[in-house]
Design a protein around this motif. Structure first.
Motif, PDB file in Angstrom:
ATOM      1  N   SER A  12       0.847  -1.199   0.000  1.00 35.11           N
ATOM      2  CA  SER A  12       0.000   0.000   0.000  1.00 35.11           C
ATOM      3  C   SER A  12       0.882   1.249   0.000  1.00 35.11           C
ATOM      4  O   SER A  12       1.127   1.861   1.056  1.00 35.11           O
ATOM      5  N   PHE A  13       1.355   1.630  -1.176  1.00 36.10           N
ATOM      6  CA  PHE A  13       2.161   2.839  -1.310  1.00 36.10           C
ATOM      7  C   PHE A  13       1.292   4.071  -1.048  1.00 36.10           C
ATOM      8  O   PHE A  13       0.094   4.083  -1.341  1.00 36.10           O
ATOM      9  N   SER A  14       1.916   5.116  -0.541  1.00 37.70           N
ATOM     10  CA  SER A  14       1.212   6.381  -0.341  1.00 37.70           C
ATOM     11  C   SER A  14       2.032   7.508  -0.951  1.00 37.70           C
ATOM     12  O   SER A  14       3.256   7.418  -1.059  1.00 37.70           O
ATOM     13  N   TRP A  15       1.354   8.577  -1.352  1.00 35.46           N
ATOM     14  CA  TRP A  15       2.028   9.724  -1.963  1.00 35.46           C
ATOM     15  C   TRP A  15       1.110  10.936  -1.902  1.00 35.46           C
ATOM     16  O   TRP A  15      -0.095  10.806  -1.666  1.00 35.46           O
ATOM     17  N   ASP A  16       1.690  12.099  -2.101  1.00 30.25           N
ATOM     18  CA  ASP A  16       0.948  13.363  -2.077  1.00 30.25           C
ATOM     19  C   ASP A  16       0.575  13.722  -3.511  1.00 30.25           C
ATOM     20  O   ASP A  16       1.396  14.258  -4.257  1.00 30.25           O
ATOM     21  N   LEU A 197       5.072   4.363  -9.929  1.00 33.37           N
ATOM     22  CA  LEU A 197       4.730   3.341  -8.939  1.00 33.37           C
ATOM     23  C   LEU A 197       5.056   1.945  -9.465  1.00 33.37           C
ATOM     24  O   LEU A 197       5.616   1.103  -8.747  1.00 33.37           O
ATOM     25  N   ALA A 198       4.709   1.698 -10.722  1.00 34.63           N
ATOM     26  CA  ALA A 198       4.985   0.384 -11.304  1.00 34.63           C
ATOM     27  C   ALA A 198       6.472   0.085 -11.299  1.00 34.63           C
ATOM     28  O   ALA A 198       6.894  -1.051 -11.039  1.00 34.63           O
ATOM     29  N   HIS A 199       7.272   1.098 -11.568  1.00 37.01           N
ATOM     30  CA  HIS A 199       8.718   0.892 -11.636  1.00 37.01           C
ATOM     31  C   HIS A 199       9.290   0.508 -10.270  1.00 37.01           C
ATOM     32  O   HIS A 199      10.004  -0.501 -10.143  1.00 37.01           O
ATOM     33  N   ILE A 200       8.954   1.263  -9.244  1.00 39.09           N
ATOM     34  CA  ILE A 200       9.525   0.952  -7.919  1.00 39.09           C
ATOM     35  C   ILE A 200       8.930  -0.342  -7.370  1.00 39.09           C
ATOM     36  O   ILE A 200       9.620  -1.122  -6.689  1.00 39.09           O
ATOM     37  N   GLU A 259       6.071   5.455   1.553  1.00 46.48           N
ATOM     38  CA  GLU A 259       5.676   6.831   1.220  1.00 46.48           C
ATOM     39  C   GLU A 259       6.607   7.293   0.106  1.00 46.48           C
ATOM     40  O   GLU A 259       7.773   7.575   0.335  1.00 46.48           O
ATOM     41  N   VAL A 260       6.102   7.346  -1.117  1.00 45.19           N
ATOM     42  CA  VAL A 260       6.978   7.459  -2.282  1.00 45.19           C
ATOM     43  C   VAL A 260       6.820   8.781  -3.036  1.00 45.19           C
ATOM     44  O   VAL A 260       7.136   8.859  -4.220  1.00 45.19           O
ATOM     45  N   THR A 261       6.363   9.830  -2.359  1.00 47.92           N
ATOM     46  CA  THR A 261       6.211  11.117  -3.042  1.00 47.92           C
ATOM     47  C   THR A 261       7.535  11.596  -3.621  1.00 47.92           C
ATOM     48  O   THR A 261       7.594  12.050  -4.776  1.00 47.92           O
TER      49      THR A 261
END
Length: 380
Positions: A12-16, A197-200, A259-261
């Motif tokens: 469950s990645f999150s970002w701003d 997102l797909a890349h990381i 948290e990948v912003t």
């Protein structure tokens, strides 16, 4: 240290999203410009440009991994797989494999990514390899899959991937998410967010024994193209190669958090830079067509060969400019003929001359704006 896949909320990645809005808008606007400019290309120029873009991606995504390929062999392989005339030169397995993978990527860019496609890419990229146990399938080894550097007695672990026993479940989740998040899916995401997102996510799973970096970048390219009204090449690999050290550092930071912003903003900046790099190539091809049309009937065979060789070098041209020695090498002309030919090319406006004597250099008389890096501060 807990890697992202070891955390309770994985994946469950999150970002701003608000911080990414400007980047998303900038990317879509740039895509519209690139698509519009490309419509002015003739059919032959469009085909040649696509072959060039695919060959650059093939070579540069391999170069990121430290593998140097022969440009002419890669281009010949790409042309052959596209059903175009080629010189039929013999390519090494690595060159033939990555060339076929790029053609498959761009010919089926609109299709959902499937496990079978990834396995086929792995067979192509691993073509001729005898050091891999798992070719065309997810890794099965019991040892940890780690990215390390430094001396053997004191290695630095940059990342450790999930155990092989988890890979299939992880990949099933990722592939399902790609289908759900596509533009016409139930949970669509903006272009840069989805591709980043797909890349990381893919790199965090690291599902193959080798080739994961090339596949992760190919997935990004595919997802970016799927988000455009007319699929177009962004050209991520060339830009990531230019920022290879920063690219690896950004991946390493992102592997430790959900948290990948910051990662998405970094990725977005490089995608926009890549897009501008590709647009620059399109404009260069248009300039080539105009220039050769204006000069039609004014060039001898040697001069035309030299100009075409300069155009083949791309918008940045020959490193250091074209010298008289370069001209003689390209055309087999003697020194006196070379002097006359180059002077004539300057007089008709085909070339610009700088320097004197042995420092004399020649460049195409084409105004192409330099490529400026994209500042993160301008996006987020």
């Amino acid at each position: 240290m807990h890697w992202n896949w070891q955390q309770d909320d994985w994946p469950s990645f999150s970002w701003d999203a608000l911080r990414l809005q400007k980047a998303e808008t900038t990317y879509l606007e740039g895509a519209g410009i690139a698509i519009g400019v490309s419509k002015h290309l003739g059919e032959d120029d469009r085909i040649a440009l696509n072959v060039e873009l695919m060959s650059h991606e093939a070579m540069d995504t391999s170069a990121i991994e430290g593998e140097v390929l022969d440009r002419d062999s890669v281009q010949s392989s790409i042309r052959r797989h596209l059903g175009l005339a080629s010189d039929q030169r013999r390519a090494k397995p690595a060159e033939a494999g990555i060339a076929e993978m790029m053609v498959d990527l761009y010919q089926r860019v609109g299709e959902p990514l499937r496990e079978s496609t990834l396995h086929q890419w792995h067979r192509l990229v691993a073509n001729g390899r005898t050091d891999l146990a798992d070719i065309g399938k997810f890794r099965t080894g019991g040892d940890p899959m780690q990215i390390v550097s430094g001396p053997l007695h004191r290695p630095r672990v940059h990342f450790e991937a999930p155990p092989a026993a988890q890979v299939r479940r992880e990949m099933d989740r990722l592939l399902a998410w790609m289908r759900q998040s596509q533009p016409d899916g139930p949970s669509p995401l903006p272009a840069l967010t989805r591709a980043g997102l797909a890349h990381i996510w893919f790199e965090s799973i690291h599902p193959y024994e080798d080739g994961n970096g090339r596949f992760g970048r190919a997935i990004s390219e595919k997802l970016l193209a799927q988000s455009l009204p007319t699929p177009a090449v962004t050209g991520m690999a060339s830009t990531l190669l230019a920022h290879r050290k920063a690219y690896y550092a950004a991946l390493e930071r992102a592997h430790g958090t959900l948290e990948v912003t910051d990662w998405l903003l970094w990725f977005a900046a490089k995608a926009i830079e890549a897009q501008r790099r590709t647009l620059r190539r399109v404009e260069f091809v248009l300039a080539k067509a105009r220039t050769m049309d204006i000069l039609r009937g004014q060039l001898n065979v040697r001069q035309e060969r030299a100009l075409l060789r300069l155009f083949a070098a791309g918008p940045d041209g020959f490193v250091g400019g074209l010298s008289a020695a370069n001209y003689m090498s390209i055309t087999s002309a003697p020194p006196a003929t070379t002097t006359r030919d180059l002077a004539a090319l300057v007089s008709i406006g085909a070339l610009l001359r700088t320097g004197e004597h042995k420092a004399t250099r020649y460049r195409l008389n084409i105004a192409i704006d330099p490529l400026a890096p994209v500042d993160l501060a301008d996006l987020g």
